[in-house]
Design a protein around this motif. Structure first.
Motif, short mmCIF file in Angstrom:
data_model
loop_
_atom_site.label_atom_id
_atom_site.label_comp_id
_atom_site.label_asym_id
_atom_site.label_seq_id
_atom_site.Cartn_x
_atom_site.Cartn_y
_atom_site.Cartn_z
N ILE A 77 14.69 68.38 82.50
CA ILE A 77 13.40 69.22 82.69
C ILE A 77 12.66 69.66 81.58
N ALA A 78 12.88 71.32 81.90
CA ALA A 78 12.78 71.43 80.75
C ALA A 78 12.82 71.52 79.17
N ALA A 79 14.66 70.31 78.51
CA ALA A 79 14.41 70.00 77.62
C ALA A 79 12.47 69.90 77.17
N PRO A 80 13.23 70.23 75.58
CA PRO A 80 12.12 69.28 74.55
C PRO A 80 11.42 67.95 74.42
N SER A 81 12.93 67.22 74.60
CA SER A 81 12.67 65.88 75.08
C SER A 81 13.93 65.53 75.77
N PHE A 82 14.26 63.99 76.39
CA PHE A 82 14.91 63.62 77.50
C PHE A 82 16.33 63.85 76.55
N GLU A 83 16.16 63.04 75.25
CA GLU A 83 17.25 62.74 74.69
C GLU A 83 18.69 64.26 73.63
N ARG A 84 17.39 64.85 73.75
CA ARG A 84 17.95 66.43 73.32
C ARG A 84 19.05 67.31 75.04
N GLY A 85 17.85 66.66 75.59
CA GLY A 85 18.09 67.25 76.71
C GLY A 85 19.51 66.64 77.36
N PHE A 86 19.89 65.56 77.25
CA PHE A 86 20.83 64.82 77.58
C PHE A 86 21.96 65.14 76.32
N TYR A 87 21.83 65.73 75.31
CA TYR A 87 22.82 65.73 74.25
C TYR A 87 23.47 66.71 75.08
N GLU A 88 22.66 68.37 75.55
CA GLU A 88 23.02 69.41 75.85
C GLU A 88 24.18 69.39 77.10
N LEU A 89 23.96 68.12 77.56
CA LEU A 89 24.45 67.82 78.82
C LEU A 89 26.27 67.75 78.19
N VAL A 90 25.98 66.85 77.35
CA VAL A 90 26.99 66.06 76.85
C VAL A 90 27.88 67.38 76.18
N VAL A 91 27.35 67.87 74.86
CA VAL A 91 28.05 68.97 75.08
C VAL A 91 27.64 70.16 75.58
N ASP A 92 28.49 70.83 77.05
CA ASP A 92 28.28 71.86 77.10
C ASP A 92 28.31 72.75 77.59
N ASN A 93 28.23 74.06 76.69
CA ASN A 93 29.02 75.34 76.45
C ASN A 93 28.00 76.95 77.23
N ARG A 94 27.57 75.99 78.04
CA ARG A 94 26.56 77.40 78.44
C ARG A 94 27.11 77.53 80.13
N THR A 95 28.00 76.84 80.41
CA THR A 95 27.97 76.59 82.43
C THR A 95 29.40 77.68 82.60
N VAL A 96 30.82 76.59 82.43
CA VAL A 96 31.91 77.51 82.11
C VAL A 96 32.45 78.39 81.40
#
Length: 691
Positions: A77-96
Motif C-alpha cells: 500500500i505504501a509503495a509508489p505504485s503497485f508494480e514497484r511494490g511487487f518488484y520489491e517483494l520479489v527481490v526482498d533484501n529488507r526482511t531476512v
C-alpha cells in the motif's frame, strides 16, 4: 388433450416449486454467510477494542506470527505504485538478514497482492483504512466459507435445513473450526474458504443425476477454486493429495465413471501447472504427493488394471496390482524429483519427519521435534471430542458415518462381485452408499480424522457431514431397509424423521447455545499486551533503522510488522533453511556458553537479541514440547536417572545467566531494554573483556 394439458400444468407446478425452494435456499445460505461475517466483525472489535486502539496496538493483535503477512500488505500500500511494490517483494533484501528472498513465493503473498491491488484501483483509500479493508476481506471470505458448507450439505441431503444445521454447528464449535479469531492474516484463513467451495463443486460434479449445464458449472468452479487454493497456501497440495487419494479409491472401486475421473485429473494437472508458473517455478509442486499420485494413476489406467469381469478373487488381485502400480510409480517419481531438484538432504528431512510423526522412529533433532510440537501437527486432545459431544455433533456424526460406511462397503462388495450399481437412484432403494458423492465424503472425513491432521480441516466437515446425514431421508431409509421395517411405511417414516430430528436438534441448540453466542458479543473483553506495546515502541524510537533483531519467530513477525526492521527468521514452518536459523536463534534458551551464542548470532548479522520470559521460564504440563527441553535433547544435555529426566551441562541456561549481568556475558552482550516480559540485549560489535 386434457391429459396433455394436465401433464403440462403439473410439470410447470413442479418446476415452480423447485424454483421457490432453490430461491429460499440460496437466500438462506447468503443470509447465514453475511450474519456470520457481521458476528465475527463485532466479536473481533469487542475482543480487542479494535476501533479504539492506536495503529501499533491494532497490529499487535495479529498473533501467532501472522503479522508478517500484514506487513507486506502495508508495504504494498505504501509503495509508489503497485508494480514497484511487487518488484520489491520479489527481490526482498529488507526482511531476512543477509538474504535476498522472493517473498511472494516464500510466503505465498498472493492474497496481499490481490487485496492491495483492489484497494488501490477501487479508490478505497479515500473512505476506509487499509487495516479495515484487509480484515474485511478475510472476514468476507469466512462468510464464503460458511455459505459453501451450507450449500454442500444442502446438495447432499436435498434440503436447505441441513445447511442451516451445518452452519449452527460450525458457529457453536468456532474454537475448533477456525483460527480467524486470533490470527486473521494466516494463510489457512485465506485458503480454506476456496477449498470449501472446491469440495462443494466436487460434490455436485460426482452426482449421478446432474444436468450437463450444472456439471459444466461445477467443473469450472472446481477448476478455479483448486487453482486459487494452490496459489494462496503453501500446504494446499498436501490437502489436495488426501482428497485425490479419496477419489483414487472411488475410481479403483468403479464407483465413478472414468470420464469424470479424467476430467478431475485435468483439473488437478492444469491447476498444478498454473500454480507452478505463478509461484516462480516452485519445485515443491513438482515433487508434491498429489502430482505423484496423478502420474501413478495415469500409468495404471493405461495398463488397464480395472476390475473388469471374472470371479471375486481375480478382481481383488487386479485391485491390489492396481494399487501396487500406482504407489510404486508415484513414489519413484517423487524420489527422483526430490533428489534432482531439492537434494538428498531435503528428502532425508521429510522422511525423518514422517517417520517420527507416525511413530516409526524417534529423533533428537530440534527441527522435527519442534514441528511436531506445533498445534497443526499435534493429535487433537480429548477436550476437542468433549466439546463436540456437548454440542451434540459427535454422537450423530458417528451414527451417520457408521450407516454411510456400511452402505458404502455393501456397494463396494457388489462392485467386486460384478454386480452393477443402480444408476437411477430412488428413495425406495435405500442404498445411500451407492451415491459416489456420499462415498467420497465418507473417505474424506475418515482420512482427515484418522491422519490426525489439522482439526481446522476436519471439524468443519464433521459439522457439514453430520447435518447432511440427519436431514437425509436416504440415510433413514437405508437403516429401515436393513431393519426390514413393515409396521409403518418406511418411506413415510424416513421423511418424517429427516424433518423431525433436525428440528429437535436445532431447537435444543438454540435453547442452550444462543445465549452463549450472544453473550460473547455483549461482553467487553480486555486484550491489552502492554509489555509488547512498550517493546515495539522502544524498537521504533530507539533502535537504528538498519538494526537486525533475533528472537522467536512469532515475536519476530510482530517486530517486522510494527518496526520494519530486518529479522533473523520468520514464522514460516515449510522452509528448512529458516527453521535452521530459528534453531540457532533459540539457542539463547539452551545451556550454552556466551561465546557459542555470540558466534551463532553474529553469523546471522544480529544486532539485538530479544529474550522472552515466557519461554525462558516456561512451566507447562507437556514438558517435552517446551523450547528449552527440545534444545536440551538436541544438544545432548539430558540425563536419565532412575526414570527421571534431568538437564545437565557445565554451562547454565543462557537466558537465566545473562540476567545476572556478570562476565563473560557482559563481554559479548549489553542490556538496552527490559520489562516484565522481554529483555533486549545488544550484540557487541567489539568484545570488551571485563572481570
Amino acid at each position: 388433450k386434457c391429459e396433455e394439458e394436465g401433464g403440462s400444468v403439473l410439470k410447470h407446478a413442479v418446476f415452480l416449486q423447485r424454483l421457490v425452494r432453490v430461491f429460499f435456499g440460496c437466500l438462506a445460505s447468503v443470509a447465514c454467510g453475511m450474519l456470520y461475517a457481521v458476528y465475527l466483525s463485532t466479536y473481533h472489535d469487542r475482543k480487542f477494542w479494535f476501533s479504539t486502539r492506536q495503529e501499533l496496538e491494532r497490529e499487535i493483535t495479529f498473533q501467532g506470527g501472522s503479522g508478517v503477512y500484514y506487513y507486506y500488505y502495508k508495504r504494498l500500500i505504501a509503495a509508489p505504485s503497485f508494480e514497484r511494490g511487487f518488484y520489491e517483494l520479489v527481490v526482498d533484501n529488507r526482511t531476512v538478514s543477509g538474504q535476498t528472498i522472493n517473498a511472494v513465493e516464500r510466503l505465498s503473498l498472493y492474497p496481499e497482492l490481490i487485496t492491495s491491488f483492489i484497494y488501490r484501483v477501487t479508490g478505497s483509500q479515500d473512505f476506509v483504512e487499509p487495516i479495515y479493508f484487509y480484515i474485511g476481506a478475510v472476514l468476507g471470505l469466512q462468510a464464503v466459507y460458511v455459505t459453501a458448507l451450507f450449500v454442500c450439505s444442502w446438495v447432499m441431503s436435498g434440503t436447505w435445513v441441513a445447511g442451516m444445521l451445518a452452519v449452527a454447528w460450525y458457529v457453536i464449535n468456532r474454537a475448533d473450526t477456525t483460527k480467524v479469531d486470533h490470527a486473521i492474516p494466516l494463510r489457512d484463513n485465506w485458503a480454506l474458504p476456496y477449498f470449501s467451495w472446491q469440495v462443494t463443486a466436487l460434490t455436485g460434479f460426482l452426482r449421478n443425476k446432474i444436468g450437463s449445464s450444472t456439471e459444466m458449472f461445477c467443473y469450472l468452479t472446481m477448476s478455479a477454486t483448486t487453482f486459487t487454493f494452490l496459489l494462496v497456501w503453501e500446504h494446499s497440495h498436501y490437502v489436495l493429495f488426501i482428497q485425490g487419494f479419496c477419489l483414487f479409491l472411488l475410481d479403483s472401486f468403479d464407483l465413478v465413471p472414468p470420464r469424470k475421473m479424467a476430467d478431475i485429473h485435468k483439473v488437478y494437472l492444469s491447476s498444478l501447472f498454473l500454480a507452478y508458473m505463478f509461484q516462480f517455478q516452485n519445485t515443491a509442486l513438482l515433487s508434491s504427493p498429489l502430482l505423484s499420485l496423478l502420474i501413478g494413476s495415469v500409468l495404471a489406467s493405461e495398463n488397464c488394471f480395472q476390475l473388469g469381469v471374472g470371479p471375486l478373487v481375480a478382481r481383488v488381485m487386479k485391485l491390489f496390482l492396481h494399487f501396487y502400480l500406482v504407489f510404486t510409480s508415484g513414489i519413484t517419481y517423487s524420489y527422483l524429483v526430490k533428489v534432482s531438484h531439492m537434494g538428498a538432504g531435503h528428502l532425508d528431512f521429510i522422511l525423518k519427519f514422517l517417520e517420527v510423526k507416525f511413530g516409526l522412529n524417534t529423533t533428537t533433532d530440534f527441527v522435527p521435534n519442534f514441528l511436531l510440537c506445533q498445534e497443526s501437527f499435534q493429535t487433537p486432545g480429548q477436550d476437542l471430542f468433549l466439546r463436540l459431544t456437548q454440542a451434540s455433533v459427535l454422537p450423530f456424526y458417528f451414527l451417520v458415518l457408521a450407516v454411510c460406511l456400511l452402505s458404502a462397503l455393501q456397494a463396494i462388495y457388489r462392485r467386486l462381485s460384478g454386480q452393477p450399481l443402480c444408476k437411477t437412484y430412488s428413495l425406495e432403494n435405500g442404498g445411500i452408499g451407492e451415491k459416489p458423492e456420499v462415498v467420497y465424503h465418507v473417505f474424506h472425513t475418515m482420512l482427515f480424522g484418522g491422519l490426525a491432521l489439522m482439526k481446522y480441516l476436519w471439524t468443519p466437515y464433521v459439522c457439514m457431514f453430520t447435518a447432511f446425514g440427519v436431514c437425509s431421508p436416504d440415510l433413514w431409509m437405508t437403516v429401515f431397509k436393513w431393519l426390514k421395517l413393515k409396521s409403518i411405511h418406511p418411506v413415510v417414516l424416513s421423511l418424517i424423521l429427516s424433518t423431525a430430528v433436525p428440528t429437535i436438534i436445532c431447537f435444543s441448540l438454540w435453547r442452550e447455545f444462543s445465549p452463549r453466542v450472544l453473550a460473547e458479543l455483549s461482553e467487553l473483553q480486555e486484550f491489552y499486551d502492554g509489555d509488547t506495546v512498550e517493546l515495539m515502541s522502544w524498537i521504533k524510537s530507539q533502535a537504528p533503522v538498519a538494526a537486525v533483531f533475533a528472537g522467536s519467530p512469532q515475536l519476530l513477525g510482530a517486530v517486522k510488522l510494527c518496526s520494519g526492521s530486518a529479522v533473523t527468521s520468520l514464522p514460516l514452518y515449510s522452509d528448512i533453511n529458516l527453521l535452521k536459523r530459528t534453531e540457532d536463534t533459540y539457542q539463547v534458551y539452551a545451556m550454552r556458553s556466551a561465546e557459542d551464542i555470540y558466534k551463532l548470532l553474529t553469523a546471522q548479522k544480529t544486532n539485538y537479541v530479544i529474550i522472552e520470559e515466557s519461554i525462558c521460564s516456561e512451566l507447562t504440563i507437556n514438558k517435552g514440547c517446551r523450547i528449552k527441553d527440545l534444545l536440551d535433547i538436541s544438544n545432548g544435555h539430558i540425563v536419565y536417572d532412575k526414570g527421571e529426566i534431568y538437564s545437565f551441562s557445565k554451562y547454565g541456561r543462557f537466558c537465566h545467566e545473562i540476567k545476572m549481568n556478570y562476565s563473560p556475558y557482559t563481554n559479548y552482550f549489553t542490556r538496552v531494554f527490559w520489562n516484565r516480559s522481554y529483555h533486549v540485549y545488544k550484540v557487541n560489535s567489539v568484545i570488551s573483556f571485563q572481570y
